[in-house]
Scaffold this active site. Structure first.
Site, mmCIF file in Angstrom:
data_model
loop_
_atom_site.group_PDB
_atom_site.id
_atom_site.type_symbol
_atom_site.label_atom_id
_atom_site.label_comp_id
_atom_site.label_asym_id
_atom_site.label_seq_id
_atom_site.Cartn_x
_atom_site.Cartn_y
_atom_site.Cartn_z
ATOM 1 C CG HIS A 15 -0.410 0.355 2.509
ATOM 2 N ND1 HIS A 15 -1.187 0.700 3.585
ATOM 3 C CD2 HIS A 15 0.865 0.403 2.949
ATOM 4 C CE1 HIS A 15 -0.406 0.951 4.630
ATOM 5 N NE2 HIS A 15 0.831 0.764 4.271
ATOM 6 C CB CYS A 34 2.864 4.328 5.638
ATOM 7 S SG CYS A 34 2.930 2.751 6.513
ATOM 8 C CG HIS A 40 5.378 0.314 2.486
ATOM 9 N ND1 HIS A 40 4.788 1.509 2.175
ATOM 10 C CD2 HIS A 40 4.777 -0.124 3.610
ATOM 11 C CE1 HIS A 40 3.875 1.792 3.084
ATOM 12 N NE2 HIS A 40 3.831 0.817 3.965
ATOM 13 C CG HIS A 42 2.207 -3.194 6.196
ATOM 14 N ND1 HIS A 42 3.028 -2.854 7.243
ATOM 15 C CD2 HIS A 42 1.923 -2.023 5.560
ATOM 16 C CE1 HIS A 42 3.220 -1.550 7.249
ATOM 17 N NE2 HIS A 42 2.568 -1.018 6.228
ATOM 18 C CG ASP A 80 -2.277 -13.408 0.021
ATOM 19 O OD1 ASP A 80 -1.494 -12.748 0.736
ATOM 20 O OD2 ASP A 80 -2.041 -14.567 -0.359
ATOM 21 C CG HIS A 81 1.008 -12.499 -2.657
ATOM 22 N ND1 HIS A 81 0.583 -13.210 -1.558
ATOM 23 C CD2 HIS A 81 2.335 -12.694 -2.733
ATOM 24 C CE1 HIS A 81 1.610 -13.806 -1.007
ATOM 25 N NE2 HIS A 81 2.699 -13.513 -1.684
ATOM 26 C CD GLU A 125 -0.467 -0.847 8.520
ATOM 27 O OE1 GLU A 125 -1.253 -0.618 7.594
ATOM 28 O OE2 GLU A 125 0.042 0.053 9.229
#
Ligand code: NI
Length: 136
Positions: A15, A34, A40, A42, A80-81, A125
């Site tokens: 994100h 962030c 980047h 998480h 996811d991913h 997170e």
């Protein structure tokens, strides 16, 4: 007698936190790492909790296989991913903070779970930072 049952799942996602009304400098000041323009990742830990009265026939508040399928099909498969900003429809104009991700997940699952049951989302997170929605 009410009981809370929970399913824990995991997803990795990228994100960027960014307010388009602000300059890059202001975004960097407010959101720090962030707001990295190249995104980047998480490792999110998601706990979905359902609270209700156990069914007298089954003894279940909610069938955990059904809960696990709902979370997989409607949340982790979508997130996811993925790059939350670019690859999902939810964060085109909504900043993908842990707070907003938790609310989005709650809204997705709320439609799938009977309204007689309470639904709560806990989203980590990082190992140390997590949010809960609705707030206790
Ligand atoms: Ni971040």
């Amino acid at each position: 007698m009410k009981i809370k049952v929970s399913r824990k799942e995991h997803f990795n996602a990228a994100h960027r936190l960014y307010n388009p009304a602000w300059s890059d400098e202001e975004n960097a000041r407010i959101f720090g790492k962030c707001s990295n323009p190249n995104y980047h990742g998480h490792n999110y830990e998601l706990v979905v909790s359902v609270t209700g009265t156990p069914d007298p026939q089954t003894g279940y508040v909610f069938d955990m296989k059904v809960l696990s399928d709902l979370v997989r099909d409607y949340v982790t498969k979508k997130f996811d991913h993925k790059n939350l900003n670019l690859d999902t429809k939810y964060f085109k104009t909504l900043n993908p903070t842990a707070e907003n991700i938790a609310v989005v997940i709650w809204k997705i699952l709320r439609e799938k779970i009977d309204s007689s049951l309470d639904l709560k989302i806990t989203l980590y997170e990082t190992e140390r930072n997590y949010v809960e929605y609705p707030a206790p």
